[in-house]
Design a protein around this motif. Structure first.
Motif, PDB file in Angstrom:
ATOM      1  N   ALA A   5      24.367  -1.963  -5.296  1.00  0.00           N
ATOM      2  CA  ALA A   5      24.460  -2.815  -6.709  1.00  0.00           C
ATOM      3  C   ALA A   5      23.533  -1.997  -7.609  1.00  0.00           C
ATOM      4  O   ALA A   5      24.133  -1.914  -8.885  1.00  0.00           O
ATOM      5  N   GLU A   6      22.695  -1.267  -7.208  1.00  0.00           N
ATOM      6  CA  GLU A   6      21.759  -0.312  -8.081  1.00  0.00           C
ATOM      7  C   GLU A   6      22.941   0.739  -8.712  1.00  0.00           C
ATOM      8  O   GLU A   6      23.014   1.095  -9.954  1.00  0.00           O
ATOM      9  N   LEU A   7      23.511   1.407  -7.591  1.00  0.00           N
ATOM     10  CA  LEU A   7      24.373   2.557  -8.107  1.00  0.00           C
ATOM     11  C   LEU A   7      25.519   2.099  -8.925  1.00  0.00           C
ATOM     12  O   LEU A   7      25.863   2.848 -10.110  1.00  0.00           O
ATOM     13  N   ASP A   8      26.239   0.936  -8.649  1.00  0.00           N
ATOM     14  CA  ASP A   8      27.335   0.453  -9.326  1.00  0.00           C
ATOM     15  C   ASP A   8      26.844   0.069 -10.803  1.00  0.00           C
ATOM     16  O   ASP A   8      27.530   0.371 -12.102  1.00  0.00           O
ATOM     17  N   GLY A   9      25.795  -0.449 -10.857  1.00  0.00           N
ATOM     18  CA  GLY A   9      24.901  -1.010 -12.182  1.00  0.00           C
ATOM     19  C   GLY A   9      24.722   0.233 -13.201  1.00  0.00           C
ATOM     20  O   GLY A   9      24.497   0.058 -14.314  1.00  0.00           O
ATOM     21  N   ALA A  10      24.542   1.377 -12.813  1.00  0.00           N
ATOM     22  CA  ALA A  10      24.204   2.679 -13.484  1.00  0.00           C
ATOM     23  C   ALA A  10      25.588   3.077 -14.385  1.00  0.00           C
ATOM     24  O   ALA A  10      25.310   3.796 -15.474  1.00  0.00           O
ATOM     25  N   GLN A  11      26.674   2.560 -13.977  1.00  0.00           N
ATOM     26  CA  GLN A  11      27.926   2.835 -14.708  1.00  0.00           C
ATOM     27  C   GLN A  11      28.232   4.453 -14.936  1.00  0.00           C
ATOM     28  O   GLN A  11      28.786   4.787 -15.903  1.00  0.00           O
ATOM     29  N   VAL A  12      27.546   5.197 -13.680  1.00  0.00           N
ATOM     30  CA  VAL A  12      28.157   6.630 -13.605  1.00  0.00           C
ATOM     31  C   VAL A  12      29.445   6.612 -13.265  1.00  0.00           C
ATOM     32  O   VAL A  12      30.317   7.676 -13.602  1.00  0.00           O
ATOM     33  N   TYR A  13      29.953   5.820 -12.542  1.00  0.00           N
ATOM     34  CA  TYR A  13      31.329   5.716 -12.051  1.00  0.00           C
ATOM     35  C   TYR A  13      32.064   4.401 -11.912  1.00  0.00           C
ATOM     36  O   TYR A  13      31.307   3.346 -12.059  1.00  0.00           O
ATOM     37  N   THR A  14      33.457   4.343 -12.049  1.00  0.00           N
ATOM     38  CA  THR A  14      34.009   3.175 -11.920  1.00  0.00           C
ATOM     39  C   THR A  14      34.383   2.873 -10.370  1.00  0.00           C
ATOM     40  O   THR A  14      34.833   3.919  -9.886  1.00  0.00           O
ATOM     41  N   LEU A  15      34.955   1.743 -10.083  1.00  0.00           N
ATOM     42  CA  LEU A  15      35.358   1.354  -8.817  1.00  0.00           C
ATOM     43  C   LEU A  15      36.973   2.093  -8.771  1.00  0.00           C
ATOM     44  O   LEU A  15      37.262   2.450  -7.567  1.00  0.00           O
ATOM     45  N   ASP A  16      37.639   2.024  -9.845  1.00  0.00           N
ATOM     46  CA  ASP A  16      38.996   2.833  -9.712  1.00  0.00           C
ATOM     47  C   ASP A  16      38.691   4.348  -9.409  1.00  0.00           C
ATOM     48  O   ASP A  16      39.669   4.725  -8.757  1.00  0.00           O
ATOM     49  N   GLN A  17      37.773   4.826 -10.013  1.00  0.00           N
ATOM     50  CA  GLN A  17      37.611   6.339  -9.623  1.00  0.00           C
ATOM     51  C   GLN A  17      37.237   6.711  -8.286  1.00  0.00           C
ATOM     52  O   GLN A  17      37.549   7.584  -7.525  1.00  0.00           O
ATOM     53  N   VAL A  18      36.376   5.481  -7.568  1.00  0.00           N
ATOM     54  CA  VAL A  18      35.990   5.714  -6.219  1.00  0.00           C
ATOM     55  C   VAL A  18      37.207   5.761  -5.439  1.00  0.00           C
ATOM     56  O   VAL A  18      37.434   6.457  -4.456  1.00  0.00           O
ATOM     57  N   ASP A  19      38.153   4.573  -5.807  1.00  0.00           N
ATOM     58  CA  ASP A  19      39.222   4.558  -4.901  1.00  0.00           C
ATOM     59  C   ASP A  19      40.405   5.509  -4.987  1.00  0.00           C
ATOM     60  O   ASP A  19      40.759   6.276  -3.879  1.00  0.00           O
ATOM     61  N   GLU A  20      40.535   6.054  -6.155  1.00  0.00           N
ATOM     62  CA  GLU A  20      41.259   7.162  -6.568  1.00  0.00           C
ATOM     63  C   GLU A  20      40.926   8.730  -5.717  1.00  0.00           C
ATOM     64  O   GLU A  20      41.900   9.048  -5.075  1.00  0.00           O
ATOM     65  N   LEU A  21      39.512   8.919  -5.889  1.00  0.00           N
ATOM     66  CA  LEU A  21      39.034   9.947  -5.199  1.00  0.00           C
ATOM     67  C   LEU A  21      39.284   9.757  -3.449  1.00  0.00           C
ATOM     68  O   LEU A  21      39.739  11.034  -2.943  1.00  0.00           O
ATOM     69  N   CYS A  22      38.978   8.874  -2.942  1.00  0.00           N
ATOM     70  CA  CYS A  22      39.216   8.395  -1.749  1.00  0.00           C
ATOM     71  C   CYS A  22      40.683   8.628  -1.247  1.00  0.00           C
ATOM     72  O   CYS A  22      41.081   9.171  -0.164  1.00  0.00           O
ATOM     73  N   ARG A  23      41.595   8.205  -1.950  1.00  0.00           N
ATOM     74  CA  ARG A  23      43.182   8.357  -1.581  1.00  0.00           C
ATOM     75  C   ARG A  23      43.493   9.673  -1.566  1.00  0.00           C
ATOM     76  O   ARG A  23      44.295  10.131  -0.717  1.00  0.00           O
ATOM     77  N   LEU A  24      43.068  10.407  -2.683  1.00  0.00           N
ATOM     78  CA  LEU A  24      43.416  11.677  -2.945  1.00  0.00           C
ATOM     79  C   LEU A  24      42.696  12.572  -1.539  1.00  0.00           C
ATOM     80  O   LEU A  24      43.393  13.455  -0.932  1.00  0.00           O
ATOM     81  N   TYR A  25      41.533  12.381  -1.452  1.00  0.00           N
ATOM     82  CA  TYR A  25      40.898  13.106  -0.239  1.00  0.00           C
ATOM     83  C   TYR A  25      41.402  12.943   0.983  1.00  0.00           C
ATOM     84  O   TYR A  25      41.977  13.610   1.813  1.00  0.00           O
ATOM     85  N   LEU A  26      41.698  11.383   1.263  1.00  0.00           N
ATOM     86  CA  LEU A  26      42.294  11.119   2.536  1.00  0.00           C
ATOM     87  C   LEU A  26      43.596  11.705   2.847  1.00  0.00           C
ATOM     88  O   LEU A  26      44.063  11.613   3.976  1.00  0.00           O
ATOM     89  N   GLY A  27      44.296  11.807   1.601  1.00  0.00           N
ATOM     90  CA  GLY A  27      45.601  12.250   1.773  1.00  0.00           C
ATOM     91  C   GLY A  27      45.979  13.611   1.808  1.00  0.00           C
ATOM     92  O   GLY A  27      46.777  14.049   1.844  1.00  0.00           O
TER      93      GLY A  27
END
Length: 732
Positions: free
Chosen positions: A475-497
């Motif tokens: 919650a603390e990290l998400d609240g800092a708004q350094v990243y968005t959930l879309d960016q998290v998902d996109e990076l993970c998809r690219l990396y695992l792919g």
């Protein structure tokens, strides 16, 4: 078992070795439990340093090779893992003493060895944890369904983080990928690979179990209040080993040597510096000064000749270890000791041990160039004359087994497990060894007592890590708004792919820009600290939680890429230049009376490390150079106590460390405001001072009766403990 040794003539000498009761008992209990339960269990074995863990591991590995139950052989292969380079070969040699299994042993030195050994039917495979992740890349998918016994030496450092995940990924059935797997399938596979394997049994040996080690490998013990404690499957404690004469008590003859010094201001003006950093620099300057090194080297050499050689300790074969605060300090000590030995016309010589290549007086030096022989010959040469001193910088302070070590000279800050591991190099028994001695130039006996108390008897984990801490960090990290959930998902998809790194960096660069542009310095420190805490805590919890959490896994992958790209906030060093403005006037050393450090005879309970690591930068406390110098000298010369050096160290180091380790104070420090932290601090300080009453009645009386002194001391301890408690594990 037959042990083979080379004598000084090069001839082989064989000795029959029989297991002691605790070694026989642990192997028999483990075999009985494994026969009943089969593969997939975890076992923690807490055996004191010097209690013969190498032989216990060898006997266990040998017995597990032929272990069967109703389903047939329990294990296909036994893998012995150690992170101690010296023990890597030592354990291998010990296991090879069994002539009947010698052909079944493989030593995995290079990439591909592990796969080849499994394919060729090697039953016992030995490697170091440093090599393990690289070796695992070569393991074929066909080996993932086999069953393994994984014996881990010194589990608290061998088992953790990326090495564990790599081991699990290589050996578990869950690690095999499907050509048509989706992004969700890949996330699930990665999470499963982090789990402790169901097709492997873990046998973790350690003398000094950390909280995480107990939680991973210890046997759960549910309590009536709902908490779950964790205990070792088998214990052979330091107390038992000392009482039975298997090891020596390294705290029986402990002396501290206090330094008294004065420095002088050498510039006319009176500039301002950050006092805290300045004091640390001044202390390092004083203790590392050529004059101080020389004085301490003279004390070491004179003491060794007068108190060790002259009385003929260990039949005249005694050796000494000098433990130093870094490579440069070790090199300085080596030259100072060598020079003074020559001045005394002593027949003895010193050896220096450190890693890498370093500069001295404009020349590049290594331990081999200074010693005149290869690094891998150090342990052997120390057993031969004329070598009597081993000067160390980090090396030989864990896993080194030399019964001829009698005296240790300590000029390095020691605490916690490191203190126990380092001082325990002295405890190995020898037929002519009746005592050991420690001369400590830097540490307080109370901190040494605290360090050993956790491991004198059985160590117990008082409670499990709270997974809710990860929810709070997320919650603390998400609240800092350094990243968005879309960016998290996109990076993970690219990396695992399998996407190349240049497709990941643009996402990360956007987040770094938000971190730099949108967060102030304190917020940056807090975010980066919390991100590291999340990755570390999730890496641990993911291996033991009975459930998976895809959100945590995605953030862990994302943060592992993001953290290295986050720049550290610029912090101006407001103590820069202070060493150019002072000089040392005097330095003298006073040896205190030798004493025995007594330990409390009860099991020790430790608590999990705190998950939170956020916080802000500390505001510098600027003061004039003249005031800083005056206070620094006052610490050594101006306090009117019978033993002011010891009292000062207690007030500024020992007592704050004890308060900082208080659970209630740490919880208030991390989860509440400063006012509540002060309340818990004052309570913790009262408890600490009650314990001090028996050791220092003068300090206790001043604290209780002198209002002015109590206020000053309380404020000092609070400031220091508040800073120490900001870092998880500090003060513990």
């Amino acid at each position: 078992m037959i042990e083979t040794h080379d004598d000084r003539t090069g001839r082989k000498r064989k000795t029959q070795i029989w297991p002691r009761y605790h070694q026989l008992d642990v192997v028999r209990r483990l075999l009985r439990d494994v026969t009943e339960r089969g593969a997939g269990e975890r076992y923690l074995i807490q055996h004191s340093a010097g209690s013969g863990k190498s032989n216990s591991i060898a006997w266990l590995a040998h017995q597990l090779v032929g272990l069967t139950n109703d389903s047939g052989p329990v294990f296909d292969s036994i893998i012995v893992v150690t992170d101690r380079i010296l023990l890597d070969r030592q354990i291998a040699d010990t296991i090879r003493q069994y002539a009947q299994v010698r052909a079944t042993i493989g030593h995995a030195d290079r990439s591909g060895d592990l796969r080849r050994f499994i394919e060729s039917g090697k039953k016992i495979i030995i490697s170091t944890v440093q090599k393990f992740p690289f070796i695992l890349d070569e393991i074929g998918n066909q080996h993932r369904g086999r069953s393994f016994a994984i014996i881990i030496d010194e589990a608290h450092s061998s088992q953790g983080g990326k090495a564990t995940a790599a081991m699990s990924d290589a050996l578990s059935e869950a690690g095999e990928a499907d050509e048509e797997e989706t992004y969700e399938d890949r996330i699930n596979r990665v999470m499963e690979a982090r789990k402790m394997l169901s097709n492997a049994s873990y046998f973790a040996f350690t003398a000094t179990p950390k909280a995480k080690t107990l939680e991973i490998f210890g046997a759960p013990d549910p309590q009536p209040d709902g908490h779950v404690k964790h205990r070792a499957f088998h214990s052979y404690t330091m107390k038992q080993a000392i009482q039975e004469g298997f090891i020596l008590d390294v705290l029986e003859n402990y002396s501290t040597i206090n330094a008294r010094y004065r420095i002088a201001k050498t510039v006319e003006d009176d500039p301002e510096f950050d006092e805290k950093k300045a004091q640390k620099k001044l202390r390092a300057y004083v203790e590392g000064h050529d004059h101080a090194i020389r004085k301490k080297a003279e004390i070491m050499v004179d003491d060794f000749h007068d108190q060790v050689i002259a009385p003929g300790k260990i039949g005249g074969k005694a050796r000494a270890m000098v433990v130093t605060n870094g490579v440069q300090r070790a090199i300085d000590y080596f030259h100072a000791i060598t020079g003074y030995l020559q001045e005394r016309k002593s027949p003895h010589r010193a050896i220096v041990a450190f890693s890498g290549e370093h500069e001295r007086a404009g020349a590049s030096v290594t331990e081999a160039s200074l010693n005149g022989f290869p690094s891998n010959a150090i342990a052997e040469r120390l057993r031969e004359d004329p070598y009597r001193f081993l000067v160390c910088a980090d090396k030989f302070q864990t896993g080194y087994d030399e019964p001829l070590l009698h005296t240790m000279y300590v000029d390095k800050t020691l605490s916690g497990i490191k203190a126990v591991q380092t001082l325990s190099r002295l405890n190995r028994a020898h037929p002519q060894k009746h005592d050991v001695v420690v001369l400590d130039f830097l540490n307080d006996v109370d901190l040494i007592r605290i360090a050993f108390s956790d491991f004198y008897r059985t160590t117990i984990l008082a409670e499990e890590t709270d997974p809710n801490k990860l929810h709070d960090l997320q919650a603390e990290l998400d609240g800092a708004q350094v990243y968005t959930l879309d960016q998290v998902d996109e990076l993970c998809r690219l990396y695992l792919g399998g996407a190349p790194r240049d497709r990941l960096d643009p996402i990360l660069d956007e987040c770094v820009a938000a971190y730099v542009d949108d967060l102030g310095e304190d917020a940056q420190v807090s975010f980066k600290g919390s991100a590291k805490a999340f990755v570390r805590t999730y890496g641990f919890l993911s291996s033991i939680l009975p459930y998976n959490n895809a959100r945590w896994e995605r953030r862990s992958i994302f943060l592992n890429f993001l953290i290295p790209k986050l720049p550290a906030p610029r912090e101006e060093d407001l103590s820069r230049g202070i060493l150019d403005a002072i000089d040392m006037n005097s330095y003298r050393l006073e040896m205190q009376a030798r004493q025995q450090i007594s330990l409390v005879d009860e099991d020790a309970e430790i608590t999990p490390a705190q998950a939170s690591e956020g916080g802000g930068q500390q505001e510098p406390n600027l003061d004039r150079l003249s005031n800083i110098v005056a206070r620094f000298n006052e610490m050594s010369e101006g306090i009117e106590w019978e033993d002011r050096d010891r009292v000062l160290q207690m007030v500024t180091e020992t007592i704050p460390a004890q308060v900082a380790s208080d659970t209630a104070f740490r919880n208030a420090r991390h989860n509440s405001d400063e006012q509540n932290a002060r309340i818990e601090h004052d309570r913790a300080l009262q408890r600490v001072m009650m314990a001090v009453m028996n050791d220092d009645t003068t300090l206790f009386r001043e604290f209780m009766d002198n209002d002015s002194f109590r206020r000053q001391m309380t404020e000092t301890v609070f400031r220091l403990a508040f800073e120490q408690a900001a870092v998880p594990g500090a003060g513990q």
